[in-house]
Write an enzyme that holds these catalytic residues in place. Structure first.
Site, PDB file in Angstrom:
ATOM      1  N   HIS A  12       0.796  -1.237   0.000  1.00  0.00           N
ATOM      2  CA  HIS A  12       0.000   0.000   0.000  1.00  0.00           C
ATOM      3  C   HIS A  12       0.826   1.285   0.000  1.00  0.00           C
ATOM      4  O   HIS A  12       0.286   2.372  -0.109  1.00  0.00           O
ATOM      5  CB  HIS A  12      -0.933   0.043   1.210  1.00  0.00           C
ATOM      6  CG  HIS A  12      -0.230   0.423   2.493  1.00  0.00           C
ATOM      7  ND1 HIS A  12       0.718  -0.373   3.062  1.00  0.00           N
ATOM      8  CD2 HIS A  12      -0.321   1.515   3.273  1.00  0.00           C
ATOM      9  CE1 HIS A  12       1.169   0.220   4.162  1.00  0.00           C
ATOM     10  NE2 HIS A  12       0.563   1.369   4.310  1.00  0.00           N
TER      11      HIS A  12
HETATM   12  N1  UDP Z   1      -3.918  -4.494   8.979  1.00  0.00           N
HETATM   13  C1  UDP Z   1      -5.187  -4.986   9.215  1.00  0.00           C
HETATM   14  N2  UDP Z   1      -5.932  -5.401   8.144  1.00  0.00           N
HETATM   15  C2  UDP Z   1      -5.479  -5.365   6.868  1.00  0.00           C
HETATM   16  C3  UDP Z   1      -4.176  -4.860   6.641  1.00  0.00           C
HETATM   17  C4  UDP Z   1      -3.421  -4.421   7.709  1.00  0.00           C
HETATM   18  O1  UDP Z   1      -5.624  -5.072  10.357  1.00  0.00           O
HETATM   19  O2  UDP Z   1      -6.226  -5.749   5.956  1.00  0.00           O
HETATM   20  C5  UDP Z   1      -3.126  -4.032  10.125  1.00  0.00           C
HETATM   21  C6  UDP Z   1      -1.761  -4.644  10.192  1.00  0.00           C
HETATM   22  O3  UDP Z   1      -1.795  -5.877  10.842  1.00  0.00           O
HETATM   23  C7  UDP Z   1      -0.995  -3.607  10.983  1.00  0.00           C
HETATM   24  C8  UDP Z   1      -1.626  -2.320  10.553  1.00  0.00           C
HETATM   25  O4  UDP Z   1      -2.893  -2.656  10.001  1.00  0.00           O
HETATM   26  O5  UDP Z   1      -1.166  -3.771  12.350  1.00  0.00           O
HETATM   27  C9  UDP Z   1      -0.693  -1.699   9.587  1.00  0.00           C
HETATM   28  O6  UDP Z   1      -1.330  -0.890   8.763  1.00  0.00           O
HETATM   29  P1  UDP Z   1      -0.720  -0.415   7.391  1.00  0.00           P
HETATM   30  O7  UDP Z   1       0.033  -1.496   6.758  1.00  0.00           O
HETATM   31  O8  UDP Z   1      -1.870   0.199   6.686  1.00  0.00           O
HETATM   32  O9  UDP Z   1       0.232   0.791   7.824  1.00  0.00           O
HETATM   33  P2  UDP Z   1       1.748   0.923   8.245  1.00  0.00           P
HETATM   34  O10 UDP Z   1       2.035  -0.015   9.367  1.00  0.00           O
HETATM   35  O11 UDP Z   1       2.571   0.673   7.045  1.00  0.00           O
HETATM   36  O12 UDP Z   1       1.857   2.338   8.708  1.00  0.00           O
END
Ligand code: UDP
Length: 354
Positions: free
Chosen positions: A202
């Site tokens: 993403h």
């Molecule tokens: N996550 C979730 N459902 C999904 C995809 C991600 O619950 O379909 C959770 C994932 O386990 C993590 C968090 O969302 O705890 C991370 O979000 P994302 O990857 O959007 O953001 P980043 O961590 O890169 O800031």
């Protein structure tokens, strides 16, 4: 003591849920939650509030679907109004999104103290919007809650010991979340193949660059022939794949809709390995003892790479395929190292604020 918590995106809901539980267990703290609206869909927002029992936000600013400048600007204006009304002692911000910098900046200009959870992280890639948000938020925060020793050292190198702020190493609230919610894991209602790899994509640096996006998805299609790839598809990625004419019909990838955290925890517990460009998921792979391939050129979670839990693949098709092959064979990794604290980061943060 009154705290205003500013959150707006999926990873922030998970982190705020952990800290909210610590607040609920402490006397004398009132928390006012402001949801900026950055993520607003049912499966990117509501499900987290329901499953993780986060109190309903007192303010929902409903700001989304805008460019960085307009989004951050509108948030700044609206958060300022809330802060003037609520007069909190602290504003609590999380991570590295536009909601983070908007919350911190609105508070600081009103001379309200700012606490930054997940401070000190650096990817050293200033082209990433997340890196800009992190650096600016850290600089104006009064307390910097660092998840790792690396994060503390990053701040020291930047001279933070000589500016008027406090640095606290607390461990990572995501570790608290993984430990607490592991027992509540929920199998997704959609069909999930056996012995699968879990994948998320993403990041703007991948989705907004058609070449990188194509390279990554070529690798995922190839890996899918051997190991089913389960991919909860982020709306941004879906839009960008559609824009480049991606052939969803004939894809071998097992696409599903974004899932709530409890389903994510189930997927993490049951997968063979993780392929991702997410910050949070790299650590969660480790919390659930799974090797991880990170489809980025650098990571702020360097200790995972240094200890062999995480392999950086960039957007290089061949390298992603080769690493997937490698991690499919048992790598004999020792996941008992405690790289992210003891699972009490939420409590430490609240104790410190009090
Ligand atoms: N996550 C979730 N459902 C999904 C995809 C991600 O619950 O379909 C959770 C994932 O386990 C993590 C968090 O969302 O705890 C991370 O979000 P994302 O990857 O959007 O953001 P980043 O961590 O890169 O800031």
């Amino acid at each position: 003591m009154k705290i205003v918590t500013v959150i707006g995106a999926r990873p922030q809901f998970i982190k705020a849920a952990v800290v909210n539980r610590a607040i609920a267990q402490t006397n004398g703290i009132e928390e006012v939650i402001v949801h900026t609206g950055q993520h607003f869909d049912t499966n990117m927002s509501d499900v987290f509030f329901e499953e993780m029992a986060i109190p309903k936000p007192q303010y929902n600013l409903n700001i989304n679907g805008l460019g960085h400048g307009a989004m951050t600007g509108q948030m700044l204006e609206k958060i300022e109004e809330v802060l003037i009304k609520e007069k909190p002692d602290w504003v609590l911000v999380y991570g590295d999104t536009n909601s983070t910098i908007a919350g911190a900046l609105a508070a600081k200009k009103l001379h309200i103290k700012v606490a930054h959870v997940e401070a000190g992280l650096r990817s050293f890639n200033i082209d990433m919007p997340e890196e800009i948000n992190r650096i600016l938020t850290d600089r104006i925060s009064d307390i910097l809650f660092c998840p790792t020793t690396t994060a503390v050292n990053n701040l020291k190198k930047e001279g933070y010991e000589n500016i008027d702020c406090q640095i606290k190493e607390t461990g990572d609230v995501m570790q608290d979340a993984a430990l607490f919610y592991a027992e509540k894991a929920k199998k997704p209602t959609v069909e999930i193949p056996n012995a699968f790899a879990l994948c998320t994509v993403h990041r703007a640096e991948n989705t907004d660059n058609p070449t990188r996006l194509r390279n990554i998805f070529s690798a995922l299609e190839a890996i899918s022939k051997k190991t089913p790839v389960v991919l909860p598809l982020h709306p941004r990625t879906k839009a960008k794949l559609t824009a480049i004419g991606y052939d969803f019909e004939n894809s071998a990838i097992h696409f599903i809709s974004p899932v709530g955290y409890l389903e994510m925890v189930w997927l993490l517990s049951n997968c063979k390995f993780v392929l991702t460009d997410s910050g949070g998921l790299q650590k969660e792979a480790y919390f659930f003892s799974k090797p991880c391939i990170t489809m980025r050129d650098e990571t702020e979670w360097v200790e995972l790479v240094e200890n062999g839990f995480n392999k950086l693949a960039g957007a290089d098709t061949e390298r992603i395929i080769e690493l997937a092959q490698q991690v499919s064979n048992n790598l004999n990794l020792d996941f008992t190292l405690r790289l992210y604290g003891n699972g009490d980061a939420g409590e430490m943060i609240i104790k410190c604020l009090k």
